[in-house]
Write an enzyme that holds these catalytic residues in place. Structure first.
Site, PDB file in Angstrom:
ATOM      1  N   LYS A 269       0.854  -1.189   0.000  1.00  0.00           N
ATOM      2  CA  LYS A 269       0.000   0.000   0.000  1.00  0.00           C
ATOM      3  C   LYS A 269       0.888   1.236   0.000  1.00  0.00           C
ATOM      4  O   LYS A 269       1.682   1.434   0.915  1.00  0.00           O
ATOM      5  CB  LYS A 269      -0.911  -0.003   1.236  1.00  0.00           C
ATOM      6  CG  LYS A 269      -1.680   1.312   1.453  1.00  0.00           C
ATOM      7  CD  LYS A 269      -2.638   1.242   2.647  1.00  0.00           C
ATOM      8  CE  LYS A 269      -3.277   2.603   2.930  1.00  0.00           C
ATOM      9  NZ  LYS A 269      -4.183   2.581   4.094  1.00  0.00           N
ATOM     10  N   ASP A 274      -2.701  10.208   3.520  1.00  0.00           N
ATOM     11  CA  ASP A 274      -4.099   9.815   3.724  1.00  0.00           C
ATOM     12  C   ASP A 274      -4.821  10.863   4.561  1.00  0.00           C
ATOM     13  O   ASP A 274      -4.744  10.860   5.786  1.00  0.00           O
ATOM     14  CB  ASP A 274      -4.164   8.445   4.413  1.00  0.00           C
ATOM     15  CG  ASP A 274      -5.610   7.965   4.581  1.00  0.00           C
ATOM     16  OD1 ASP A 274      -6.521   8.589   3.986  1.00  0.00           O
ATOM     17  OD2 ASP A 274      -5.817   6.961   5.291  1.00  0.00           O
ATOM     18  N   LYS A 281     -10.508  12.896   7.814  1.00  0.00           N
ATOM     19  CA  LYS A 281     -10.092  12.530   9.173  1.00  0.00           C
ATOM     20  C   LYS A 281     -10.089  13.771  10.062  1.00  0.00           C
ATOM     21  O   LYS A 281      -9.869  14.875   9.570  1.00  0.00           O
ATOM     22  CB  LYS A 281      -8.653  11.977   9.134  1.00  0.00           C
ATOM     23  CG  LYS A 281      -8.495  10.605   8.526  1.00  0.00           C
ATOM     24  CD  LYS A 281      -7.022  10.175   8.592  1.00  0.00           C
ATOM     25  CE  LYS A 281      -6.807   8.842   7.889  1.00  0.00           C
ATOM     26  NZ  LYS A 281      -7.444   7.701   8.576  1.00  0.00           N
ATOM     27  N   ASP A 292       1.380   6.413   5.507  1.00  0.00           N
ATOM     28  CA  ASP A 292       0.460   5.447   4.912  1.00  0.00           C
ATOM     29  C   ASP A 292       1.038   4.744   3.674  1.00  0.00           C
ATOM     30  O   ASP A 292       0.347   3.954   3.031  1.00  0.00           O
ATOM     31  CB  ASP A 292      -0.869   6.147   4.581  1.00  0.00           C
ATOM     32  CG  ASP A 292      -2.072   5.260   4.846  1.00  0.00           C
ATOM     33  OD1 ASP A 292      -1.914   4.245   5.545  1.00  0.00           O
ATOM     34  OD2 ASP A 292      -3.158   5.583   4.334  1.00  0.00           O
ATOM     35  N   ASP A 351     -12.281   7.028   3.352  1.00  0.00           N
ATOM     36  CA  ASP A 351     -11.107   6.806   4.202  1.00  0.00           C
ATOM     37  C   ASP A 351     -10.700   5.328   4.241  1.00  0.00           C
ATOM     38  O   ASP A 351      -9.640   4.986   4.757  1.00  0.00           O
ATOM     39  CB  ASP A 351     -11.375   7.330   5.618  1.00  0.00           C
ATOM     40  CG  ASP A 351     -10.105   7.540   6.419  1.00  0.00           C
ATOM     41  OD1 ASP A 351      -9.013   7.489   5.811  1.00  0.00           O
ATOM     42  OD2 ASP A 351     -10.201   7.753   7.641  1.00  0.00           O
ATOM     43  N   ARG A 355      -7.641  -0.453   0.948  1.00  0.00           N
ATOM     44  CA  ARG A 355      -8.181  -1.683   0.349  1.00  0.00           C
ATOM     45  C   ARG A 355      -8.579  -1.465  -1.102  1.00  0.00           C
ATOM     46  O   ARG A 355      -8.549  -2.389  -1.912  1.00  0.00           O
ATOM     47  CB  ARG A 355      -9.360  -2.185   1.197  1.00  0.00           C
ATOM     48  CG  ARG A 355     -10.499  -1.210   1.300  1.00  0.00           C
ATOM     49  CD  ARG A 355     -11.454  -1.549   2.422  1.00  0.00           C
ATOM     50  NE  ARG A 355     -10.886  -1.271   3.748  1.00  0.00           N
ATOM     51  CZ  ARG A 355     -11.521  -1.510   4.887  1.00  0.00           C
ATOM     52  NH1 ARG A 355     -12.727  -2.040   4.894  1.00  0.00           N
ATOM     53  NH2 ARG A 355     -10.941  -1.235   6.032  1.00  0.00           N
TER      54      ARG A 355
END
Ligand code: BES
Ligand code: MN
Ligand code: ZN
Length: 506
Positions: A269, A274, A281, A292, A351, A355
C-alpha cells in the site's frame, strides 16, 4: 560505521567504550558472564559491589555505566541487561544492544567494543547473534536529520568503529552475520527514510523514482506505470482514490531475479498521504498520515537488501501509489468504482482507501504474475492497532503454512506479529445493495478482519495469500532504543527472513 570481529582477549582490544551484557535469574538478580566477571576482576571487584549497592536489575535494556579509571583499555564500560537468558527473544536481544548504543552515543563514543559471551551466542547461533547485533547497532544509532541544523547533524555523528568480540571458533560465522545484518539494516533504514520524508516530498512520483533507483543493480528490474497505463489496465479503484489529488498515481513493479524455481509476490500500500478524502479525518489523526505508504516502503526496503543478500529465489514487488485527498474531483461516498478484476465496489467511506488501491494491485498480481504466494503489507486499519497495539502487526491468511512461515520469520527477525482470523461470518457485512461489494462493513466492530475479507475478494481462492496489517508498528510515536519517532521500516526483516527460508527450502 565500520564493523570488525575478533577473538582477541577483551584486554588486547581498545576503544573508548566497552559493552558487556548481564543476564538475570528468576529472581531478577544479575547473572554475570565470564566477560563481565573479567571486567570486575580488573576493576578490583568494584563493579559487582556498585551494581549491588545500586540494586541494579538487569531487565532488557537496563543500563549501568562505570568508568574504568585507566584499569582497562576503555574509558567506560556500559553494562546492559538482557533479561532472563532462557526467555530472551531476538527482539529482547536487539533492544539490549540498541540501548547500549544509544547510551554510547550520549557519551559521544567513537569506538565501541561489544563482547558476546558464549551463553548468548548459543541462544541464537553465532551467525544470527551477529546479524541481530549488527542490525540493532544500526537502529540504535539511526536518526532522520535532513531537516535539522548542521549543529544537530554534527552532534548525532555515528560511532565510527564497532568491534565484536567472540571466541575463536565463532569468528567466521560472526563475520557472515555482520555482513548479512548490515544489508538487512540498510534495507530497513531505506524504508524508514522513505516514510520519514514529508508527503510533500515523498509523492507517488518520488516513490517511483526511489524504486527506479534500485534497478541500477543488475538483478533488479523496475517498471513504473502512470495514469494512462493505469487507466488502460482498468484499475478503476486506484484511479478513484487518486482522483481528488493533484499528484499523478503510479503503479510500480519491481522484480528481483535470484534464480531458483520459486517466486514470491509482494504487494504494498503506497498512500503517500491519507487525509481520508471527503470522509475526512480529524486533524489529529492526520498528523502522521505520511506513514500510509509504509507497506510500499517496506517492499522497497526488501528489494534494496535483496540486491546485496542475493538469495536464490525470485521476488516480484507491486506497489499502488497515490494520495487520498478531498477536492471537487474527489470520489464521493456512495460512488461506485470498478476494479481491474471487473468487480464493482460501492465506496461508502473514502477513508477506507487502502483496500481500494490494493484491490487493483492484487488483481494485477493474479492476472500477470506467476508466483507461489502473495503477501501484502499495508497500514490498513486503525482497528488492527486497537486489537494488537502499536507494536504488533496482524497476519491474516487462510493458508496455515504461509501464516506460520511468516510468524516464524518474524520471530527470527525480531519483529512482532500475531495471527488474526479471516472470519467469513463477517463477509455478509460487506454486502452492497448496488455493487458487488462495499468498501466498509455495516458493523462497527472487527474492522481489521473486514478489511482482510475485502482484500480476499481480489485474490484467487487457490493462491496462498497473506495480508499483513502494519498500521500499528509501521510508525513509532513513542521512542525506544530500536525505533526513533517516525518510520520503523517494520516488515523488511520479517519478509527478508521469510524469503531466505523459502530459498533454502528448495
Ligand atoms: N491509513 C488508515 C489506517 C491507519 C490508521 C494507519 C492509523 C495507521 C495508523 C486507513 O486508510 C484508514 O483510514 N482506515 C480506516 C478504515 C475505516 C474507514 C473502515 C480506519 O481504520 O479508521
Ligand atoms: Mn484511510
Ligand atoms: Zn490509509
Amino acid at each position: 560505521m565500520k564493523f570488525y570481529t575478533t577473538a582477541k582477549s577483551l584486554f588486547s582490544v581498545a576503544a573508548d567504550t566497552l559493552v558487556v551484557f548481564v543476564g538475570s535469574d528468576t529472581n531478577s538478580s544479575p547473572v554475570y558472564f565470564s566477560d563481565s566477571a573479567y571486567v570486575d576482576e580488573r576493576l578490583k571487584g568494584e563493579v559487582k559491589k556498585l551494581l549491588k549497592s545500586e540494586d541494579f536489575e538487569p531487565t532488557v535494556g537496563a543500563i549501568f555505566v562505570v568508568q574504568s579509571h585507566g584499569m582497562l583499555p576503555y574509558t567506560r564500560v556500559i553494562i546492559v541487561g538482557c533479561g532472563r537468558l532462557q526467555e530472551m527473544t531476538a527482539f529482547d536481544f536487539q533492544s539490549a544492544v540498541a540501548a547500549s548504543i544509544v547510551r554510547a552515543k550520549q557519551s559521544h563514543a567513537a569506538s565501541v567494543v561489544l563482547s558476546l559471551p558464549k551463553e548468548i551466542l548459543e541462544r541464537f547461533t553465532s551467525f544470527l547473534t551477529a546479524r541481530l547485533l549488527t542490525e540493532a547497532v544500526g537502529f540504535g544509532s539511526y536518526a532522520f536529520l535532513p531537516y535539522k541544523s548542521k549543529k544537530i547533524q554534527e552532534k548525532e555523528k555515528d560511532i565510527a568503529i564497532v568491534t565484536v568480540v567472540v571466541s575463536a571458533s565463532q569468528v567466521t560465522e560472526t563475520m557472515k552475520g555482520i555482513i548479512d545484518g548490515s544489508n538487512r539494516a540498510s534495507g530497513t533504514i531505506f524504508a524508514r527514510d522513505l516514510v520519514n520524508e514529508p508527503s510533500s516530498v515523498m509523492t507517488p512520483s518520488a516513490l517511483a523514482r526511489a524504486a527506479k533507483s534500485l534497478a541500477k543493480q543488475k538483478t533488479i528490474m523496475c517498471r513504473v506505470f502512470g495514469k494512462k497505463e493505469i487507466t488502460k489496465f482498468g484499475m478503476g479503484s486506484l484511479l478513484g482514490v487518486s482522483r481528488g489529488s493533484n499528484e499523478e498515481p503510479k503503479f510500480i513493479k519491481l522484480s528481483y531475479h535470484g534464480g531458483g524455481k520459486k517466486t514470491i509476490c509482494l504487494v504494498g500500500k503506497g498512500i503517500t498521504y491519507d487525509s481520508g478524502g471527503l470522509s475526512i479525518k480529524p486533524s489529529s489523526s492526520m498528523e502522521t498520515m505520511k506513514c500510509d505508504m509504509a507497506g510500499a516502503a517496506a517492499i522497497l526496503g526488501v528489494f534494496e537488501a535483496l540486491a546485496s543478500l542475493k538469495p536464490k529465489i525470485n521476488v516480484v514487488g507491486l506497489i499502488a501509489a497515490c494520495e487520498n485527498m478531498p477536492s471537487g474531483h474527489a470520489m464521493k461516498p456512495g460512488d461506485v468504482v470498478r476494479a481491474m478484476n471487473g468487480k464493482t465496489i460501492e465506496v461508502l467511506n473514502t477513508d477506507a482507501e487502502g483496500r481500494l488501491i490494493l484491490a487493483d494491485a492484487l488483481s494485477y498480481a493474479e492476472k500477470y504474475i506467476i508466483s507461489d504466494c502473495i503477501i501484502d503489507l499495508a497500514t490498513l486499519t486503525g482497528a488492527c492497532v486497537v486489537a494488537l497495539g502499536e507494536d504488533i502487526a496482524g497476519v491474516f491468511s487462510d493458508d496455515t503454512a504461509l501464516a506460520q512461515g511468516i510468524l516464524a520469520a518474524g520471530l527470527i527477525a525480531g519483529e512482532k506479529l500475531w495471527r488474526m482470523p479471516i472470519a467469513t461470518a463477517y463477509e455478509k457485512d460487506l454486502k452492497s445493495p448496488i455493487a458487488d461489494i462495499a468498501n466498509v462493513s455495516k458493523v462497527h466492530y472487527g474492522g481489521a478482519i473486514t478489511g482482510a475479507l475485502f482484500l480476499k475478494e481480489f485474490v484467487n481462492e487457490h493462491m496462498p495469500w497473506a495480508h499483513i496489517d502494519i498500521a500499528g508498528p509501521a510508525f513509532a510515536e513513542k521512542e525506544t532504543a530500536l525505533t526513533r519517532y517516525g518510520g520503523t521500516g517494520f516488515g523488511v526483516r520479517t519478509i527478508l527472513s521469510f524469503i531466505e527460508a523459502q530459498a533454502k527450502k528448495m
